[in-house]
Scaffold this motif. Structure first.
Motif, PDB file in Angstrom:
ATOM      1  N   VAL A  73       0.874  -1.176   0.000  1.00 13.63           N
ATOM      2  CA  VAL A  73       0.000   0.000   0.000  1.00 13.63           C
ATOM      3  C   VAL A  73       0.910   1.224   0.000  1.00 13.63           C
ATOM      4  CG1 VAL A  73      -1.714   1.310   1.306  1.00 13.63           C
ATOM      5  CG2 VAL A  73      -1.875  -1.189   1.171  1.00 13.63           C
ATOM      6  N   SER A  74       0.844   1.997  -1.068  1.00 13.72           N
ATOM      7  CA  SER A  74       1.776   3.118  -1.218  1.00 13.72           C
ATOM      8  C   SER A  74       1.195   4.433  -0.723  1.00 13.72           C
ATOM      9  CB  SER A  74       2.166   3.268  -2.694  1.00 13.72           C
ATOM     10  OG  SER A  74       0.985   3.317  -3.478  1.00 13.72           O
ATOM     11  N   SER A  75      -0.118   4.545  -0.768  1.00 15.20           N
ATOM     12  CA  SER A  75      -0.728   5.828  -0.411  1.00 15.20           C
ATOM     13  C   SER A  75      -2.149   5.576   0.058  1.00 15.20           C
ATOM     14  CB  SER A  75      -0.711   6.727  -1.649  1.00 15.20           C
ATOM     15  OG  SER A  75      -1.331   7.960  -1.366  1.00 15.20           O
ATOM     16  N   PHE A 114     -11.027  11.207  -8.241  1.00 13.07           N
ATOM     17  CA  PHE A 114      -9.679  11.206  -7.698  1.00 13.07           C
ATOM     18  C   PHE A 114      -8.703  10.859  -8.809  1.00 13.07           C
ATOM     19  CE2 PHE A 114      -8.351   6.722  -7.359  1.00 13.07           C
ATOM     20  CZ  PHE A 114      -9.548   6.025  -7.441  1.00 13.07           C
ATOM     21  N   VAL A 115      -7.447  11.238  -8.594  1.00 11.89           N
ATOM     22  CA  VAL A 115      -6.400  10.922  -9.561  1.00 11.89           C
ATOM     23  C   VAL A 115      -5.367  10.035  -8.892  1.00 11.89           C
ATOM     24  CG1 VAL A 115      -6.606  12.913 -11.097  1.00 11.89           C
ATOM     25  CG2 VAL A 115      -5.257  13.107  -9.016  1.00 11.89           C
ATOM     26  N   VAL A 138      -2.286   8.895  -4.585  1.00  7.21           N
ATOM     27  CA  VAL A 138      -3.656   9.278  -4.930  1.00  7.21           C
ATOM     28  C   VAL A 138      -3.931  10.659  -4.375  1.00  7.21           C
ATOM     29  CG1 VAL A 138      -4.741   7.007  -5.083  1.00  7.21           C
ATOM     30  CG2 VAL A 138      -4.563   8.119  -2.872  1.00  7.21           C
ATOM     31  N   SER A 139      -4.892  11.329  -5.028  1.00  6.58           N
ATOM     32  CA  SER A 139      -5.370  12.602  -4.488  1.00  6.58           C
ATOM     33  C   SER A 139      -6.846  12.707  -4.829  1.00  6.58           C
ATOM     34  CB  SER A 139      -4.580  13.760  -5.108  1.00  6.58           C
ATOM     35  OG  SER A 139      -5.110  14.995  -4.679  1.00  6.58           O
ATOM     36  N   ILE A 140      -7.653  12.987  -3.806  1.00  7.86           N
ATOM     37  CA  ILE A 140      -9.097  13.087  -4.013  1.00  7.86           C
ATOM     38  C   ILE A 140      -9.450  14.555  -4.195  1.00  7.86           C
ATOM     39  CG2 ILE A 140     -11.364  12.568  -3.027  1.00  7.86           C
ATOM     40  CD1 ILE A 140      -9.992  10.412  -1.330  1.00  7.86           C
ATOM     41  N   ILE A 154      -9.508   5.699   0.313  1.00  2.00           N
ATOM     42  CA  ILE A 154      -8.979   5.201  -0.960  1.00  2.00           C
ATOM     43  C   ILE A 154      -7.502   4.905  -0.773  1.00  2.00           C
ATOM     44  CG2 ILE A 154      -8.464   5.788  -3.360  1.00  2.00           C
ATOM     45  CD1 ILE A 154     -10.981   7.394  -3.473  1.00  2.00           C
ATOM     46  N   THR A 155      -7.092   3.754  -1.261  1.00  2.00           N
ATOM     47  CA  THR A 155      -5.685   3.361  -1.183  1.00  2.00           C
ATOM     48  C   THR A 155      -5.145   3.130  -2.588  1.00  2.00           C
ATOM     49  OG1 THR A 155      -6.382   1.056  -0.954  1.00  2.00           O
ATOM     50  CG2 THR A 155      -5.854   2.219   1.071  1.00  2.00           C
TER      51      THR A 155
END
Lengths: 380, 358
Positions: free
Chosen positions: A160-162, A221-222, A211-213, A174-175
């Motif tokens: 899990v990176s982010s 999200f991206v 990730v960024s929501i 969100i992961t």
């Protein structure tokens, strides 16, 4: 049933189609690239941002980790920060007083990301255990003084990176993962609500790193990936990415939405930051350093953050630099890495406080630092 | 009773499973073809939608219009240029000269950018960031018109015995040698065999000494999962450490008796045969909590007049506080007395809830 030879022929034809269409897309986008943000802003007569040496200072150093700091996150309301370190701990800090309010020992020390819940009562973290652990900060410690895990979100097949909580929703998270997918979780039940990517639904083709929501539209999200692309997702449609953004030439380590919610910034192993338009897919600006001297490798961008107005883009680099970019003019206005009390190692993470008054940087030198505007400011 | 003829019912004879051809290659190809065909459709849709997309300038306009609509606590105040400075700027732009003592004393030169250092042989700007390499305490003028390197060796970091032009003082190098491969996570640089090439993704985050990380890239490589042929587990793995049993070590400073990351009130206990872990000693941090001390919850400064028997968990901005004048806004970080921030109801800027008027 088609023979293997026929399938191979069709496969080759389809591959050629994809490549040709991508080339046509690239050319069409080039035709639409009539300017970029810097040229446009200069033509509009935008005055440059000018910092005096003492305008932005390091006003707090948060010491306590005994290993590299990998990730940090601010609370949405209070000035609290959670940080994750290779020492196997999460620490929750009161950033104003520099006090530690919680030190959470993790089962797996290889933590790579952490996040605060919107209400500031829980923190999430994840890493090489391929799971995301949730801790309730109000829990009682056990006999050994360890805080119990309130939920473990399992299901990823890679690290899990982010992770990021959906704004204003305590129960959705969100992961992103090394298994090339992103997942939307229900924290209450521990279930996966949606999986974005994977082998069949067209998603990233390499590890997803960030990730960024979108806080203006939390359905979007991206995600940034080692496949050098950024993908836009609608959480209601997991079957395919809404759009794919090309441009970077290396792993996309960090993605962050621009404050207006219609653009986002990226930071990459290719040493550049970029600004993309979410709706049109255009690359609006490239923020690149001067070429490296003495054949040294260009430092990579590890993390980025925007100031609350969007005028400043903070970028942390692998060599300890922390450039403050003027987003509009694409110029470096300050290097926090050159200021007094700056970090002694790689900047691994950055975060802006919710009120925009302070930036927190985390580093492999084991410290976190808070940067703020010093002195008085008169309201104009 | 007569004997009934025995009815012989043949037992069912299941058919042998058919021989399926090896579909692995075919199935894979079909799947990939499906993915490619989907991608073709997506790309065609995108190409079509591009016909309706405005050019980049429209987005640039929107960005320009947006920036400046929100007040930014981190942006400096715009300074008006004095008339004498304007005149100086005009002259300077015509003569293309750099006269440091004038520009520095009038602070006309907002920042000594590198291009001006390039032309200034002795650009002694107060902002030393124009000097390279980064010299925090470099009070000496930049030596040389082109390289702008510091002659004072004490400003090279780490301490370089000889500040030669090719000295690439990397922060992590124990001694300042020319090391092309020095990465922040190389334990010791200046090794001729140091081959820090591009790290496989699994080494990216976990390898403490990645100078020779030649193992293949392992997506999801997890040393705590007993990975085979992948990035290997740290050499100090001890059994019965951490979550994954015998595979990995979760003790930070194994063998150390002191816990540098402990709080002042924490105690160190030796676990796992020498591994140090911090035990938390919970004490109520806030003096306003009445009753028996409980776990550290009362972190917020208590609001005046509130019942302190319950932990003060809420922000105190609802309590009447000194009015937020223009000069007190923004003092949250610069005022050490400030223990809790809030938003000024008047100016909407970050303010100090504890009434710190800087």
């Amino acid at each position: 049933m088609a023979s293997v030879a026929e399938l191979k022929e069709k496969h080759a034809a389809a591959t050629a189609s994809v490549n040709s269409l991508r080339e046509r897309l690239r050319q069409r986008r080039e035709m639409l690239l009539d300017t970029d943000v810097a040229r446009y802003s200069k033509a509009q007569g935008r005055a440059p941002v000018s910092f005096n040496p003492t305008d932005l200072v390091c006003c707090r150093t948060l010491q306590g980790h005994s290993g590299k700091v990998y990730s940090l996150d601010w609370t949405p309301e209070k000035n609290w920060i959670v940080s994750a370190s290779q020492d196997g701990r999460l620490i929750v800090w009161n950033a104003l007083t520099s006090q530690k309010t919680h030190a959470i020992k993790l089962h797996c020390p290889w933590v790579m990301t952490c996040a605060f819940a919107p209400n500031g009562q829980s923190v999430a973290c994840g890493g090489l255990d391929s799971a995301c652990s949730i801790f309730n900060l109000n829990s009682q410690a056990d006999r050994d003084g360890n805080m119990p895990v309130s939920r473990i979100l399992t299901g990823h097949k890679g690290y899990v990176s982010s992770c990021q909580y959906v704004p204003d929703q305590e129960t959705r998270l969100i992961t992103s993962s090394g298994d090339q997918t992103c997942v939307l979780w229900d924290v209450t039940t521990g279930q996966r609500i949606s999986i974005f990517g994977g082998e069949f639904p067209s998603g990233h083709t390499a590890d997803v790193l960030s990730v960024s929501i979108n806080s203006s539209n939390t359905n979007m999200f991206v995600s940034g990936s080692c496949d050098a692309t950024v993908r836009l997702w609608d959480i209601r449609i997991a079957s395919r990415a809404v759009r794919t953004y090309h441009g970077h030439e290396g792993d996309v380590n960090s993605v962050k939405f621009f404050p207006d919610g219609h653009r986002f910034g990226t930071g990459s192993d290719d040493g550049t930051c970029r600004l993309f338009d979410m709706r049109t897919g255009h690359q609006l600006q490239v923020y690149s350093r001067e070429p490296a001297r003495n054949d040294n490798e260009l430092p990579t961008v590890t993390s980025i953050a925007f100031s609350i107005s969007g005028r400043l883009l903070f970028a942390g680099y692998s060599n300890g630099d922390c450039y403050v970019w003027d987003t509009l003019l694409a110029e470096v206005v300050l290097n926090l890495g050159n200021l007094q009390n700056s970090h002694d190692g790689r900047i691994s993470c950055l975060g802006m406080s919710s009120d925009g008054s302070a930036l927190c940087t985390g580093s492999w030198d084991k410290n976190l630092k808070i940067w703020a505007f010093s002195g008085h400011r008169k309201i104009v | 009773m007569g004997e009934e003829a025995a009815v012989v019912v043949e037992p069912p004879r299941p058919k042998s499973p058919p021989r399926y051809p090896d579909l692995c290659g075919r199935r894979r190809l079909q799947l990939e073809l499906q993915i490619l065909n989907r991608e073709v459709d997506f790309l065609k849709d995108e190409l079509q939608s591009l016909e309706r997309v405005p050019p980049v300038s429209r987005s640039c306009k929107e960005v320009n219009e947006f920036v400046g609509t929100k007040q930014d606590p981190l942006l400096p105040i715009e300074k008006k240029r004095h008339r004498s400075c304007r005149l100086f700027w005009w002259i300077r732009s015509k003569l293309c000269i750099c006269v440091p003592w004038i520009c520095c004393s009038f602070q006309c030169l907002p920042k000594c950018k590198r291009p001006s250092c390039f032309y200034c042989s002795c650009c002694s700007c107060p902002d030393v960031s124009c000097c390279k390499p980064s010299c925090k305490s470099c009070n000496k003028p930049c030596c040389g018109p082109n390289s702008c390197s510091c002659c004072d060796v004490s400003c090279c970091k780490p301490d370089c015995p000889s500040c030669s032009p090719s000295c690439s003082c990397k922060p992590s190098c124990g001694s300042c040698c020319i090391t092309l491969c020095c990465k922040p996570n190389c334990g010791s640089c200046c090794q001729t065999g140091c081959s820090c090439f591009r790290l496989p993704s699994c080494c990216k985050f976990q390898c403490s000494n990645c100078c020779t990380c030649t193992l293949p890239s392992c997506s999801g490589c997890n040393p705590c999962g007993g990975c085979q042929g992948c990035c290997s587990c740290p050499s100090d793995c001890k059994p019965s450490c951490g979550y994954f049993g015998s595979q990995c070590c979760s003790c930070g400073e194994c063998g150390s008796r002191t816990c540098s990351g402990c709080f002042k009130s924490f105690k160190c206990s030796n676990l796992f045969g020498g591994c140090c872990s911090c035990k938390q000693c919970f004490k109520c941090q806030s003096s306003c909590c009445k009753g028996p001390p409980s776990c550290c919850k009362c972190q917020s400064s208590c609001c005046e007049g509130e019942d302190g028997s319950s932990c003060c968990w809420r922000p105190c901005c609802s309590v009447p506080k000194p009015s937020c004048t223009g000069c007190s806004c923004g003092c949250v970080w610069s005022c050490r007395k400030c223990t809790e921030g809030c938003r000024c109801s008047g100016c909407r800027n970050p303010c100090c809830a504890t009434g710190c008027l800087c």
